[in-house]
Design a protein around this motif. Structure first.
Motif, PDB file in Angstrom:
ATOM      1  N   LEU A  59      29.232 -23.064  20.297  1.00 34.30           N
ATOM      2  CA  LEU A  59      30.160 -23.904  21.054  1.00 34.30           C
ATOM      3  C   LEU A  59      31.517 -24.043  20.378  1.00 34.30           C
ATOM      4  O   LEU A  59      32.388 -24.773  20.841  1.00 34.30           O
ATOM      5  CB  LEU A  59      29.557 -25.303  21.256  1.00 34.30           C
ATOM      6  CG  LEU A  59      28.260 -25.364  22.055  1.00 34.30           C
ATOM      7  CD1 LEU A  59      27.761 -26.789  22.155  1.00 34.30           C
ATOM      8  CD2 LEU A  59      28.475 -24.784  23.452  1.00 34.30           C
ATOM      9  N   ARG A  60      31.686 -23.334  19.270  1.00 28.13           N
ATOM     10  CA  ARG A  60      32.943 -23.412  18.512  1.00 28.13           C
ATOM     11  C   ARG A  60      33.233 -24.832  18.080  1.00 28.13           C
ATOM     12  O   ARG A  60      34.316 -25.371  18.315  1.00 28.13           O
ATOM     13  CB  ARG A  60      34.112 -22.878  19.352  1.00 28.13           C
ATOM     14  CG  ARG A  60      34.280 -21.374  19.336  1.00 28.13           C
ATOM     15  CD  ARG A  60      33.182 -20.668  20.069  1.00 28.13           C
ATOM     16  NE  ARG A  60      33.409 -19.209  20.120  1.00 28.13           N
ATOM     17  CZ  ARG A  60      32.556 -18.360  20.666  1.00 28.13           C
ATOM     18  NH1 ARG A  60      31.430 -18.769  21.170  1.00 28.13           N
ATOM     19  NH2 ARG A  60      32.832 -17.071  20.688  1.00 28.13           N
TER      20      ARG A  60
ATOM     21  N   GLN B  26      29.673 -15.554  13.887  1.00 31.31           N
ATOM     22  CA  GLN B  26      30.125 -15.995  15.199  1.00 31.31           C
ATOM     23  C   GLN B  26      29.013 -15.756  16.205  1.00 31.31           C
ATOM     24  O   GLN B  26      28.692 -14.621  16.523  1.00 31.31           O
ATOM     25  CB  GLN B  26      31.384 -15.232  15.604  1.00 31.31           C
ATOM     26  CG  GLN B  26      31.868 -15.571  16.994  1.00 31.31           C
ATOM     27  CD  GLN B  26      32.263 -17.040  17.089  1.00 31.31           C
ATOM     28  OE1 GLN B  26      31.526 -17.868  17.612  1.00 31.31           O
ATOM     29  NE2 GLN B  26      33.411 -17.383  16.559  1.00 31.31           N
ATOM     30  N   VAL B  27      28.402 -16.825  16.704  1.00 34.49           N
ATOM     31  CA  VAL B  27      27.290 -16.693  17.649  1.00 34.49           C
ATOM     32  C   VAL B  27      27.829 -16.368  19.042  1.00 34.49           C
ATOM     33  O   VAL B  27      28.699 -17.069  19.552  1.00 34.49           O
ATOM     34  CB  VAL B  27      26.455 -17.982  17.695  1.00 34.49           C
ATOM     35  CG1 VAL B  27      25.379 -17.867  18.773  1.00 34.49           C
ATOM     36  CG2 VAL B  27      25.824 -18.252  16.341  1.00 34.49           C
ATOM     37  N   LEU B  28      27.326 -15.302  19.636  1.00 33.17           N
ATOM     38  CA  LEU B  28      27.784 -14.890  20.958  1.00 33.17           C
ATOM     39  C   LEU B  28      26.900 -15.439  22.069  1.00 33.17           C
ATOM     40  O   LEU B  28      27.382 -15.705  23.170  1.00 33.17           O
ATOM     41  CB  LEU B  28      27.816 -13.361  21.050  1.00 33.17           C
ATOM     42  CG  LEU B  28      28.763 -12.659  20.073  1.00 33.17           C
ATOM     43  CD1 LEU B  28      28.692 -11.153  20.275  1.00 33.17           C
ATOM     44  CD2 LEU B  28      30.193 -13.156  20.266  1.00 33.17           C
ATOM     45  N   GLY B  29      25.613 -15.587  21.795  1.00 38.52           N
ATOM     46  CA  GLY B  29      24.751 -16.090  22.859  1.00 38.52           C
ATOM     47  C   GLY B  29      23.305 -16.229  22.427  1.00 38.52           C
ATOM     48  O   GLY B  29      22.903 -15.700  21.393  1.00 38.52           O
TER      49      GLY B  29
ATOM     50  N   ARG C 207      21.128 -26.624  14.624  1.00 36.70           N
ATOM     51  CA  ARG C 207      22.385 -27.298  14.993  1.00 36.70           C
ATOM     52  C   ARG C 207      23.580 -26.426  14.613  1.00 36.70           C
ATOM     53  O   ARG C 207      24.581 -26.368  15.331  1.00 36.70           O
ATOM     54  CB  ARG C 207      22.493 -28.634  14.269  1.00 36.70           C
ATOM     55  CG  ARG C 207      21.368 -29.595  14.536  1.00 36.70           C
ATOM     56  CD  ARG C 207      21.516 -30.262  15.878  1.00 36.70           C
ATOM     57  NE  ARG C 207      20.644 -31.414  15.999  1.00 36.70           N
ATOM     58  CZ  ARG C 207      19.383 -31.370  16.400  1.00 36.70           C
ATOM     59  NH1 ARG C 207      18.847 -30.201  16.730  1.00 36.70           N
ATOM     60  NH2 ARG C 207      18.657 -32.475  16.475  1.00 36.70           N
ATOM     61  N   THR C 208      23.453 -25.771  13.488  1.00 36.25           N
ATOM     62  CA  THR C 208      24.534 -24.905  13.017  1.00 36.25           C
ATOM     63  C   THR C 208      24.799 -23.781  14.016  1.00 36.25           C
ATOM     64  O   THR C 208      25.954 -23.456  14.317  1.00 36.25           O
ATOM     65  CB  THR C 208      24.179 -24.303  11.642  1.00 36.25           C
ATOM     66  OG1 THR C 208      23.902 -25.377  10.730  1.00 36.25           O
ATOM     67  CG2 THR C 208      25.322 -23.454  11.107  1.00 36.25           C
TER      68      THR C 208
ATOM     69  N   VAL D  12      28.271 -31.522  16.544  1.00 43.47           N
ATOM     70  CA  VAL D  12      27.057 -31.364  17.349  1.00 43.47           C
ATOM     71  C   VAL D  12      26.118 -32.530  17.092  1.00 43.47           C
ATOM     72  O   VAL D  12      25.591 -33.148  18.029  1.00 43.47           O
ATOM     73  CB  VAL D  12      26.353 -30.031  17.020  1.00 43.47           C
ATOM     74  CG1 VAL D  12      24.967 -29.984  17.658  1.00 43.47           C
ATOM     75  CG2 VAL D  12      27.190 -28.870  17.502  1.00 43.47           C
ATOM     76  N   SER D  13      25.916 -32.835  15.829  1.00 41.31           N
ATOM     77  CA  SER D  13      25.027 -33.922  15.459  1.00 41.31           C
ATOM     78  C   SER D  13      25.501 -35.238  16.075  1.00 41.31           C
ATOM     79  O   SER D  13      24.722 -35.981  16.679  1.00 41.31           O
ATOM     80  CB  SER D  13      25.002 -34.036  13.933  1.00 41.31           C
ATOM     81  OG  SER D  13      23.817 -34.636  13.498  1.00 41.31           O
TER      82      SER D  13
END
Lengths: 251, 251
Positions: free
Chosen positions: A206-207, A93-96, A199-200, A213-214
DNA sequence: CGAACACTTGACAGCCCTCAACGTGAGTGG
DNA sequence: CCACTCACGTTGAGGGCTGTCAAGTGTTCG
């Protein structure tokens, strides 16, 4: 991935604190605190002695890992740092994403341990501040204390931006506008910049699904909003992009 | 809705600072700072003199509004405070619910203005702290400074919890578990409590439609997870509820 | 050159939002 | 005491956005 934690062992990478520090740090997150009036030369030296220059870190090297005991915050000097968590199913889970001039580690004060991982996405330089020391110094320098308060206060609001139930288009536009502004604030171009993350990673932040995204980026390109080649972004229609992002950014 | 902003004009509602303050504040967000060792009696008095007791506020009364100039933070003493923003289309966005013992206004330090509205959901009592004054005091009381740092650091991570890629069920379970824990931490029951906010507010906070909230709660009831009558909640199967919430709360 | 990885593109389905209608409870006034 | 009102909450039907699955293309690097 299995690179060592570089944060607690900075001794080998600490640069000498030469006289260039004052100019070297002019774009740093603490420059406002350092350079503001009312802070005498003695105090300024105290702050600069406190800094440890860390790096360069290579892509994939961790700054700190979730669970590491908290001892220091750091300002990004160059490159991009990604902060993320991993749930028990192994999902990331990317936070920032943290750009030059921004501070990481502030969310670790509470709890005394880093609540997330921080990893370099490209070649990263950091300024490391022992938190006990900078907090102690802040008791003598009200401007520094105020600056720390402001940094933390700012971060409280940031996370909630993309938590909204906006469309994929709006979130992507807001992401691009946000990057553009933050880069511009540090003197970089606001119209042309590089995406240092995959992109991942963007999708995760951005959930969304990477495929979304692509698709959105391709559509933005077809509609003449941006020109994208690999990870190079050129904003062609800042106004329309901003219009799309407005519902997320509230302005 | 059109009730006056009570925050900048507390003079009429400030209670006398009698000797009971010390016990009165034992459950306050600053109690740890106040009562921790190493803080002498003089310092403690300084902090207590700083406090202004505000309230009671009636449901619908605003504590502060977006754009008001920032001057103070406040600890909720009783009741529930909702913070929210309104976008330019007039849509409300709920940022959080603040229970007794929790602090509001920390996200306003950066920017010098409140970035959101704060409104009482029921009868609310507050302790108001002038921020310039408490910041000044914090330079003399390292424990107080550390406590402020921790409060802010904690808030940084909270907002990102309810990001959108979890299912409606998981977010609702996490919301209920979160309420339960926060209430328990302040001495209230963790199994029986009241929802002081409407379904619409919950839905808005969780980025869902009110209908979805209604459906999920009813299903939780059918499945024996909770018993819900109006706004009264009784948790029947804490384990399964926790299991559902785990993917959101990460534990 | 080949493998690994990132990115793109298409088909399909599922979750949840939207729209609509109805039920419920609290407060009010007759 | 009851009818009325109104906000809140519940329930059902239908559709759209986006996630999932799958396959293909492009790029980097050993």
């Amino acid at each position: 991935m299995s690179s060592p934690v570089v944060f607690p062992r900075t001794d080998a990478t600490i640069l000498s604190d030469d006289g260039d520090s004052l100019t070297f740090c002019s774009t740093c997150a603490f420059s406002q605190a350092c350079l503001s009036e009312g802070m005498d030369k003695r105090a300024l030296m105290d702050l600069h002695v406190l800094v440890e220059h860390v790096g360069p870190l290579q892509p994939g090297e961790h700054v700190f890992r979730e669970g590491d005991s908290f001892s220091a915050i750091a300002a990004v000097r160059a490159g991009t740092v990604k902060t993320y968590q991993v749930d028990r199913d192994g999902h990331e889970q990317v936070l920032g994403f943290h750009l030059p001039g921004e501070v990481i580690g502030l969310n670790a004060i509470h709890g005394d341990r880093y609540p997330c991982n921080a990893i370099a996405l490209d070649t990263v330089m950091l300024c490391r501040f022992s938190f006990p020391k900078i907090a102690l110094l802040a008791t003598r320098l009200p401007n520094l204390q105020q600056h720390l308060f402001r940094l933390m206060s700012h971060d409280i609001g940031v996370a909630s931006l993309f938590a909204r139930d906006n469309s994929a288009d709006e979130r992507m536009a807001a992401f691009l506008i946000g990057l553009s502004r933050r880069l511009a604030a540090r003197g970089y171009s606001s119209r042309r910049f590089q995406l240092t993350m995959s992109r991942t990673d963007i999708a995760n932040y951005l959930r969304q699904a990477p495929e979304t995204v692509s698709r959105v980026l391709r559509r933005f390109e077809r509609e003449g909003l941006v020109h994208i080649k690999q990870r190079d972004v050129e904003v062609l229609d800042m106004d329309r992009l901003h219009e799309l992002a407005a519902t997320v950014l509230r302005d």
